[in-house]
Design an enzyme around this catalytic site. Structure first.
Site, mmCIF file in Angstrom:
data_model
loop_
_atom_site.group_PDB
_atom_site.id
_atom_site.type_symbol
_atom_site.label_atom_id
_atom_site.label_comp_id
_atom_site.label_asym_id
_atom_site.label_seq_id
_atom_site.Cartn_x
_atom_site.Cartn_y
_atom_site.Cartn_z
ATOM 1 N N GLY A 1 0.820 -1.214 0.000
ATOM 2 C CA GLY A 1 0.000 0.000 0.000
ATOM 3 C C GLY A 1 0.849 1.257 0.000
ATOM 4 O O GLY A 1 2.011 1.225 -0.395
ATOM 5 N N LEU B 1 0.462 3.730 -1.998
ATOM 6 C CA LEU B 1 0.845 3.687 -3.419
ATOM 7 C C LEU B 1 1.315 5.044 -3.946
ATOM 8 O O LEU B 1 0.834 6.091 -3.522
ATOM 9 C CB LEU B 1 -0.353 3.194 -4.251
ATOM 10 N N HIS C 1 4.729 2.577 -8.008
ATOM 11 C CA HIS C 1 3.863 1.392 -8.152
ATOM 12 C C HIS C 1 3.157 1.423 -9.513
ATOM 13 O O HIS C 1 3.034 0.398 -10.180
ATOM 14 C CB HIS C 1 2.804 1.358 -7.036
ATOM 15 N N SER D 1 7.478 5.171 -0.536
ATOM 16 C CA SER D 1 6.416 5.577 0.395
ATOM 17 C C SER D 1 7.009 6.406 1.532
ATOM 18 O O SER D 1 6.353 7.276 2.105
ATOM 19 C CB SER D 1 5.747 4.345 0.985
ATOM 20 N N ARG D 2 8.281 6.151 1.852
ATOM 21 C CA ARG D 2 8.921 6.878 2.950
ATOM 22 C C ARG D 2 9.141 8.356 2.652
ATOM 23 O O ARG D 2 9.299 9.154 3.569
ATOM 24 C CB ARG D 2 10.279 6.259 3.263
#
Ligand code: PAF
Length: 282
Positions: A31, A33, A37, A188-189
């Site tokens: 997730g 996203l 992705h 995502s980070r």
């Protein structure tokens, strides 16, 4: 887009697709996203009859409970990103019991030593967790092709090894790192970084580009020294590691052999956020 929330409905769905002879491209995720992705889905879309993704924050690949708790979860946002993209036919959102029917524990794997290099040194058991969840997904999804980002290059190498060792009839496809315009690898980070820190972090990409310029011209120890000097001058950034490794074994090298391929790997902690990047050298 179908949203499938448990193993039973998911399996019925997969069986129907298999009966119709559909070629399935699969990209698993945890997730949060982002465009990285979407680049996996785009490639999967071009190479298969249908694309399936999963969103599952896998408890067994986290080294500590705090990290698992802090991991960003916003399934509604993710579903709407997937829907808007028009790239995915079905998303699987299993519960923990759908993946781990007994207890959420990892199997123990031998990835021929790949698991002990780089990330494996500080994240003990991480790759056993990744192997366990990916193998289970492969068994449930039965994809023809599976897509993983080159950003987590060690993970990609380990999944290739998993498929080889377990003789799974799945082609593993590595998708090039998706970068922001300024070169920062999407992750995502990055959401946890202030805008000014994102700009400052482009130094990570810029240093990899420099390493590529120095490749086979400057010695490996000298390259390492230069990279350490670059990061010594950066406020709020700590170089956790930089190394050049042989692309297949992921073993660090001190010397460039003619007939081998190499890749530079770097991890930098920026304001407490661990950023990881790598680049093929040519
Ligand atoms: O790369 C990730 O997001 C995860 O490690 C993966 C492959 C989805 C397994 O949980």
């Amino acid at each position: 887009m179908k949203v499938l929330r448990n193993k039973k409905t998911f399996q019925d769905y997969i069986e129907r697709q298999k009966e119709m002879g559909k070629k399935i491209g699969f990209a698993p995720t945890m997730g949060a996203l982002h465009d990285g992705h979407l680049s996996l889905y785009k490639q999967a879309r071009a190479e298969n009859d249908m694309v399936i993704s999963s969103i599952f924050v896998n408890p067994t690949q986290f080294n500590n409970a705090e990290d698992l708790k802090k991991y960003p979860r916003d399934t509604q946002r993710d579903i709407s990103i997937l829907e808007k993209s028009g790239l995915v036919d079905a998303v699987y959102l299993p519960e923990v019991e759908d993946i781990y029917p007994e207890k959420a524990v990892s199997q123990s794997y031998d990835f021929d030593g790949l698991e002990n290099e780089m990330e494996g040194k500080s994240r003990h058991g991480h790759f056993d967790g990744v192997g366990t969840v990916v193998e289970e997904f492969f068994r449930q999804v039965k994809p023809d092709n599976a897509y993983f980002g080159e950003k987590d290059y060690q993970q990609l190498a380990i999944i290739r090894k998993l498929v080889e060792k377990k003789k799974l009839p799945i082609k593993i496809i590595g998708v090039p790192i998706y970068r922001a315009e300024n070169g920062l690898a999407l992750s995502s980070r990055n959401q946890r970084l202030e805008e000014s820190r994102k700009i400052a972090s482009t130094i990570i990409y810029e240093s990899l580009v420099k390493v590529n310029d120095w490749f086979r011209v400057v010695s490996v120890p000298e390259i390492k020294e230069r990279i350490e000097e670059i990061f010594d001058d950066q406020k709020g950034m700590q170089l956790e590691y930089f190394m050049i490794a042989e692309e297949e074994s992921l073993k660090e090298t001190d010397f460039f052999y003619k007939d081998k391929n190499y890749r530079a790997f770097i991890v930098v902690v920026v304001d407490g956020v661990r950023l990881i990047d790598n680049m093929h050298l040519d």
